[in-house]
Design a protein around this motif. Structure first.
Motif, PDB file in Angstrom:
ATOM      1  N   PHE A  88      -7.172   4.299  15.719  1.00 34.89           N
ATOM      2  CA  PHE A  88      -7.446   3.007  14.875  1.00 34.89           C
ATOM      3  C   PHE A  88      -8.898   2.167  15.837  1.00 34.89           C
ATOM      4  O   PHE A  88      -9.507   1.624  15.032  1.00 34.89           O
ATOM      5  CB  PHE A  88      -6.580   2.229  14.876  1.00 34.89           C
ATOM      6  CG  PHE A  88      -5.356   2.468  13.638  1.00 34.89           C
ATOM      7  CD1 PHE A  88      -5.898   2.353  12.392  1.00 34.89           C
ATOM      8  CD2 PHE A  88      -4.414   3.308  13.892  1.00 34.89           C
ATOM      9  CE1 PHE A  88      -5.297   2.822  11.223  1.00 34.89           C
ATOM     10  CE2 PHE A  88      -3.498   3.788  12.742  1.00 34.89           C
ATOM     11  CZ  PHE A  88      -4.089   3.376  11.339  1.00 34.89           C
ATOM     12  N   LEU A  89      -8.959   2.591  16.869  1.00 30.59           N
ATOM     13  CA  LEU A  89     -10.135   1.948  17.679  1.00 30.59           C
ATOM     14  C   LEU A  89     -11.317   2.383  17.263  1.00 30.59           C
ATOM     15  O   LEU A  89     -12.210   1.923  17.082  1.00 30.59           O
ATOM     16  CB  LEU A  89      -9.807   2.162  19.261  1.00 30.59           C
ATOM     17  CG  LEU A  89     -10.619   1.319  20.060  1.00 30.59           C
ATOM     18  CD1 LEU A  89     -10.545  -0.170  19.931  1.00 30.59           C
ATOM     19  CD2 LEU A  89     -10.345   1.779  21.548  1.00 30.59           C
TER      20      LEU A  89
ATOM     21  N   GLN B 115     -16.206   1.943  13.715  1.00 21.33           N
ATOM     22  CA  GLN B 115     -16.911   2.332  13.008  1.00 21.33           C
ATOM     23  C   GLN B 115     -16.983   1.380  11.441  1.00 21.33           C
ATOM     24  O   GLN B 115     -18.264   1.351  11.029  1.00 21.33           O
ATOM     25  CB  GLN B 115     -16.578   3.904  12.398  1.00 21.33           C
ATOM     26  CG  GLN B 115     -16.650   4.944  13.325  1.00 21.33           C
ATOM     27  CD  GLN B 115     -16.280   5.972  12.875  1.00 21.33           C
ATOM     28  OE1 GLN B 115     -15.531   6.367  12.033  1.00 21.33           O
ATOM     29  NE2 GLN B 115     -16.468   7.205  13.743  1.00 21.33           N
ATOM     30  N   LYS B 116     -16.068   0.703  11.423  1.00 17.56           N
ATOM     31  CA  LYS B 116     -16.080  -0.222  10.215  1.00 17.56           C
ATOM     32  C   LYS B 116     -16.997  -1.387  10.516  1.00 17.56           C
ATOM     33  O   LYS B 116     -17.130  -2.198   9.574  1.00 17.56           O
ATOM     34  CB  LYS B 116     -14.677  -0.648   9.660  1.00 17.56           C
ATOM     35  CG  LYS B 116     -13.945   0.710   8.777  1.00 17.56           C
ATOM     36  CD  LYS B 116     -12.467   0.489   8.456  1.00 17.56           C
ATOM     37  CE  LYS B 116     -12.173   1.680   7.763  1.00 17.56           C
ATOM     38  NZ  LYS B 116     -10.461   1.490   7.513  1.00 17.56           N
ATOM     39  N   VAL B 117     -16.636  -1.943  11.849  1.00 21.98           N
ATOM     40  CA  VAL B 117     -17.331  -3.225  12.390  1.00 21.98           C
ATOM     41  C   VAL B 117     -18.637  -2.968  12.335  1.00 21.98           C
ATOM     42  O   VAL B 117     -19.609  -3.819  11.949  1.00 21.98           O
ATOM     43  CB  VAL B 117     -16.386  -3.592  13.461  1.00 21.98           C
ATOM     44  CG1 VAL B 117     -17.455  -4.744  13.951  1.00 21.98           C
ATOM     45  CG2 VAL B 117     -15.146  -4.002  13.575  1.00 21.98           C
TER      46      VAL B 117
ATOM     47  N   ASN C  67     -17.732  -7.454   4.067  1.00 18.43           N
ATOM     48  CA  ASN C  67     -17.263  -8.352   4.911  1.00 18.43           C
ATOM     49  C   ASN C  67     -15.587  -7.886   4.798  1.00 18.43           C
ATOM     50  O   ASN C  67     -14.848  -8.157   5.881  1.00 18.43           O
ATOM     51  CB  ASN C  67     -17.227 -10.053   4.291  1.00 18.43           C
ATOM     52  CG  ASN C  67     -18.601 -10.532   4.388  1.00 18.43           C
ATOM     53  OD1 ASN C  67     -19.384 -10.163   5.245  1.00 18.43           O
ATOM     54  ND2 ASN C  67     -19.127 -11.402   3.619  1.00 18.43           N
ATOM     55  N   LEU C  68     -15.248  -7.766   3.860  1.00 15.40           N
ATOM     56  CA  LEU C  68     -13.612  -7.062   3.776  1.00 15.40           C
ATOM     57  C   LEU C  68     -13.787  -5.936   4.660  1.00 15.40           C
ATOM     58  O   LEU C  68     -12.726  -5.660   5.289  1.00 15.40           O
ATOM     59  CB  LEU C  68     -13.310  -6.755   2.376  1.00 15.40           C
ATOM     60  CG  LEU C  68     -12.018  -6.204   2.120  1.00 15.40           C
ATOM     61  CD1 LEU C  68     -10.930  -7.169   2.740  1.00 15.40           C
ATOM     62  CD2 LEU C  68     -11.590  -5.828   0.649  1.00 15.40           C
TER      63      LEU C  68
ATOM     64  N   ILE D 120     -11.882  -4.994  12.216  1.00 15.28           N
ATOM     65  CA  ILE D 120     -11.297  -6.015  13.033  1.00 15.28           C
ATOM     66  C   ILE D 120      -9.820  -5.947  13.318  1.00 15.28           C
ATOM     67  O   ILE D 120      -9.218  -5.900  14.437  1.00 15.28           O
ATOM     68  CB  ILE D 120     -11.796  -7.188  12.800  1.00 15.28           C
ATOM     69  CG1 ILE D 120     -13.494  -7.505  13.055  1.00 15.28           C
ATOM     70  CG2 ILE D 120     -11.217  -8.490  13.930  1.00 15.28           C
ATOM     71  CD1 ILE D 120     -14.153  -8.691  12.473  1.00 15.28           C
ATOM     72  N   VAL D 121      -9.159  -5.981  12.147  1.00 17.61           N
ATOM     73  CA  VAL D 121      -7.780  -5.919  12.024  1.00 17.61           C
ATOM     74  C   VAL D 121      -7.174  -4.548  13.108  1.00 17.61           C
ATOM     75  O   VAL D 121      -6.304  -4.545  13.496  1.00 17.61           O
ATOM     76  CB  VAL D 121      -7.184  -5.910  10.712  1.00 17.61           C
ATOM     77  CG1 VAL D 121      -5.479  -5.697  10.851  1.00 17.61           C
ATOM     78  CG2 VAL D 121      -7.395  -7.554  10.247  1.00 17.61           C
TER      79      VAL D 121
END
Length: 117
Positions: free
Chosen positions: A16-17, A22-24, A42-43, A49-50
């Motif tokens: 998940f890290l 990669q999403k951030v 943004n979502l 981040i979550v």
């Protein structure tokens, strides 16, 4: 059992890290993919981040023995994310991703049960 739980926690946290980072901070290809699918960036960044915070929550509370109940709660959060991800991928007919989501869901539930008992 404790060693197995730690191994699963570390693997989930690393997964998940990596996915969250990669999403951030998506690559150019990732940005094109976001725009093409119509997802709000943004979502997408918020979910990343979550995931990063959840990865920290899987390890640090139990390791430092500071509010250790946060570790199984982080695993519950990942379980919810995996259920929602499996539904999303099933709607898009991405069955390999659904299987992956179910495996990660099972690992997260293992952590929840193992750390609460």
């Amino acid at each position: 059992m404790n060693i197995t739980l730690w191994i699963v926690q570390i693997l989930l946290a690393l997964l998940f890290l990596m996915v969250g980072s990669q999403k951030v901070m998506p690559s150019k290809k990732g940005n094109e993919e976001i725009d093409r699918t119509g997802n709000a960036s943004n979502l997408f960044a918020f979910i990343g981040i979550v995931e990063i915070l959840g990865a920290v929550g899987l390890i640090l509370p139990w390791l430092l023995n500071i509010v250790p109940v946060l570790t199984p709660l982080a695993a519950v959060g990942f379980s919810i994310i995996m259920v929602l991800a499996a539904i999303h991928h099933a709607k898009r007919k991405e069955m390999k991703s659904v299987v992956t989501n179910i495996i990660i869901l099972a690992l997260a539930i293992f952590v929840v049960i193992g750390r609460l008992i």
